[in-house]
Write a protein that holds these residues in place. Sequence first.
Motif, short mmCIF file in Angstrom:
data_model
loop_
_atom_site.label_atom_id
_atom_site.label_comp_id
_atom_site.label_asym_id
_atom_site.label_seq_id
_atom_site.Cartn_x
_atom_site.Cartn_y
_atom_site.Cartn_z
N SER A 17 0.83 -10.53 5.88
CA SER A 17 0.21 -9.24 5.55
C SER A 17 0.12 -8.35 6.78
N VAL A 64 6.98 -2.73 -4.92
CA VAL A 64 5.86 -3.19 -4.10
C VAL A 64 4.55 -3.24 -4.88
N PHE A 68 1.41 -4.04 -2.37
CA PHE A 68 0.98 -2.98 -1.47
C PHE A 68 -0.10 -2.14 -2.14
N MET A 83 -0.32 -4.06 3.08
CA MET A 83 0.90 -4.73 2.63
C MET A 83 0.68 -6.22 2.63
N LEU A 86 4.53 -10.00 2.10
CA LEU A 86 5.69 -9.27 2.62
C LEU A 86 6.97 -10.08 2.47
N ASP A 90 11.28 -5.77 2.88
CA ASP A 90 10.31 -4.75 3.26
C ASP A 90 10.52 -4.26 4.70
#
Length: 126
Positions: A17, A64, A68, A83, A86, A90
């Motif tokens: 993250s 996302v 996100f 975020m 991941l 990305d």
Amino acid sequence: QVQLVESGGALVQPGGSLRLSCAASGRTFTTSIMAWFRQAPGKERDFVAGISGSGAFTAIIDSVKGRFAVSRDNAKNTVYLQMNSLKPEDTAVYYCAANSQGGWRVARIRDEYDYWGQGTQVTVSS
């Protein structure tokens, strides 16, 4: 005039993250629509997420969604992109953008944003 400064980009492992921040200066921040775009090597700069001035309206791309989240703190003149989970895809330079005309509709078109930050690199790799 609005100046935008992003921070928070880093190298992170898949599944990790990050929280990106965009600090804004200027009197129009609280009414500006703020957005995050990203640009991977050799690709176009694409919309990721955006939020209206009040924070009541948001938009986010499907790839996302659920990972996100965009938010803002008008007292701090800052917009965030949280975020999670991941993925290598990305990986990109992430840009903060402002549409100083304001309103409630969060545009996904790059040309509708009149101020941009310098970008912050996010790399997702093991």
